[in-house]
Design a protein around this motif. Sequence first.
Motif, mmCIF file in Angstrom:
data_model
loop_
_atom_site.group_PDB
_atom_site.id
_atom_site.type_symbol
_atom_site.label_atom_id
_atom_site.label_comp_id
_atom_site.label_asym_id
_atom_site.label_seq_id
_atom_site.Cartn_x
_atom_site.Cartn_y
_atom_site.Cartn_z
ATOM 1 N N TYR A 112 11.526 19.412 -5.418
ATOM 2 C CA TYR A 112 10.958 19.289 -6.766
ATOM 3 C C TYR A 112 10.255 17.942 -6.950
ATOM 4 O O TYR A 112 9.158 17.873 -7.500
ATOM 5 C CB TYR A 112 12.050 19.453 -7.820
ATOM 6 N N ARG A 113 10.890 16.874 -6.522
ATOM 7 C CA ARG A 113 10.282 15.553 -6.742
ATOM 8 C C ARG A 113 9.236 15.210 -5.686
ATOM 9 O O ARG A 113 8.355 14.378 -5.946
ATOM 10 C CB ARG A 113 11.345 14.472 -6.831
ATOM 11 N N THR A 114 9.307 15.831 -4.499
ATOM 12 C CA THR A 114 8.280 15.552 -3.497
ATOM 13 C C THR A 114 7.009 16.367 -3.744
ATOM 14 O O THR A 114 5.963 16.066 -3.163
ATOM 15 C CB THR A 114 8.804 15.846 -2.085
ATOM 16 N N ALA A 115 7.081 17.370 -4.623
ATOM 17 C CA ALA A 115 5.885 18.164 -4.939
ATOM 18 C C ALA A 115 4.972 17.440 -5.902
ATOM 19 O O ALA A 115 3.803 17.808 -6.046
ATOM 20 C CB ALA A 115 6.296 19.521 -5.522
ATOM 21 N N GLY B 135 5.539 10.273 -9.025
ATOM 22 C CA GLY B 135 5.966 9.625 -10.258
ATOM 23 C C GLY B 135 7.433 9.801 -10.580
ATOM 24 O O GLY B 135 7.928 9.213 -11.543
ATOM 25 N N MET B 136 8.168 10.593 -9.763
ATOM 26 C CA MET B 136 9.584 10.798 -10.029
ATOM 27 C C MET B 136 10.416 9.732 -9.319
ATOM 28 O O MET B 136 10.247 9.497 -8.114
ATOM 29 C CB MET B 136 10.026 12.189 -9.547
ATOM 30 N N GLN B 137 11.300 9.093 -10.054
ATOM 31 C CA GLN B 137 12.153 8.042 -9.509
ATOM 32 C C GLN B 137 13.583 8.235 -10.003
ATOM 33 O O GLN B 137 14.058 7.526 -10.902
ATOM 34 C CB GLN B 137 11.626 6.659 -9.911
ATOM 35 N N PRO B 138 14.290 9.214 -9.463
ATOM 36 C CA PRO B 138 15.649 9.489 -9.950
ATOM 37 C C PRO B 138 16.586 8.317 -9.713
ATOM 38 O O PRO B 138 16.557 7.684 -8.648
ATOM 39 C CB PRO B 138 16.066 10.717 -9.127
ATOM 40 N N ASP B 139 17.393 8.042 -10.715
ATOM 41 C CA ASP B 139 18.317 6.921 -10.663
ATOM 42 C C ASP B 139 19.579 7.293 -11.438
ATOM 43 O O ASP B 139 19.502 7.666 -12.610
ATOM 44 C CB ASP B 139 17.673 5.670 -11.266
#
Length: 503
Positions: free
Chosen positions: A390-393, A396-400
């Motif tokens: 999901y985030r590699t598609a 801008g996603m930086q889960p923390d």
Amino acid sequence: MYLKKVARRMCCCSKRYSNNAKKIWAFAGVTAIFAAAAFFGFGLPAIIDAVALTEFRVKEGARVYENFFDGEVPIFFDIYLFHWTNPEEIRNPNVRPNFVQMGPYVFSERHERGMVSFNPNDTITFNQKRIWHYMPELSNGDYFNDRVTTLNPVLATVGKTLEGDPLLPLLDNIIMVNNLADFLYKDVPVHEMLFDGHPDNLLTTLRDLLGVLPPGTVPDISLPPWEGFGWFVERNGSLTYDGTFQMGTGTDNQINTGVMRQWNNAPQVPNYRGICGQVRGSAGEVWPPMGRNLGSNIRPLHLFLPDLCSAITLRHEREFSVHGLDGELWVGDGRNFDNGHTIPETECQCTEPVDQCPFYRPGVLDVSECKFGAPLVVSYPHFYLAHPSYRTAVDGMQPDRARHEFRFALHPFSGIPMTVNGRVQYNMHLRDNGMQLFRDVPDIIIPAFWVEQRMVLTRDIADDLKLIEDLRWGFIYTAFALCGVAAILLGLSLYAAFFVWKD
């Protein structure tokens, strides 16, 4: 030597009593002190607990009742939007969609209850009104002047709902000929995208079109009753949007305090199968008092969220403290946004036909039927704990964990929330659904916005709860002191009985 002197003095000062009487009085006194210690150590704390628990039920005059209708704890609602910076590259397989987080736009949140009725089965039925006020001094950005670009939610909803329907080609042609919609909501003011609503010709035209279709030809599509689209349009101050709640008051048994029984007059929601659709847990502000001894294996909590039309499960994490008040912390894990992919018992969260489940990879939950058929899936912010795809598609996603984990801390004895960080992200499922504007787009999940509902228990309430704890422990420490005194006197009495008060 000292014991002998004490014993002799006791003897001299009481020569008129027989030795047997002295023994009886001595041991009776010691027994009385031990009894007093037991009362201070067990009886008085039990009385304090019993009296306190009467305040932790939803009944007139109780502290929880007053807080339920006039909450003392400030609640804040933070909204973060994702601005799509390169939508023109959506059909380029070598360029990933890029999103920039905007916000937070911070609002104070106040809850009011209306249409309240107490039922014979020790439950209360009510509707909930949430009232938001923008707080520019706490926000990062300009709510009224900032602008955002995102996928057109109304167009995406029409495409998802009417996919495969004979009406879709006709409607698609009407949209294109009359220029009723664009692929994007482009450069939209943030205040319109959230609470004020953005004008949408497709929404009003489609409502008019469905109104003139002959009976039997109207497709199964549920349109929101709005003139313009906004993620929170017509919700501010609405007494009906969140639905009708029924929960236990705890007057029959404290374990039923705040426990949801029905939502919208049913014990099961139609959106999910089996236990995943059960109305269960607490609505968040009132919880059953759990008592003192939770043990080492503390059970999960279930929190019912009307925005998801379901309950989420929070697992126990660790001990927690705020303003010196000790409690316990529960957090959300991957179970909540699975659909049987990695956790078999969550398969009932899958909304597709059973033979097609699991449909989504772990980390998102389909809430489309809860949101007027819109192609919405929820996750934790920035796809925290979700499948990496999901985030590699997108960029801008930086889960923390520190910023994106769902957290809920509770004072177990009272069932009063200590701190809340309720974090959920809303995403749109983009795919080629047969409409011309969606032709040849990739099948991906597009982040739209995420929210955090947060609160921290006030120091005044924490001090009140600590006062109960301090009073209770004060009696317990007194009991220990009395036991010490009684033990010393018992030793003296035994010595005197065997060596001084001899027949």
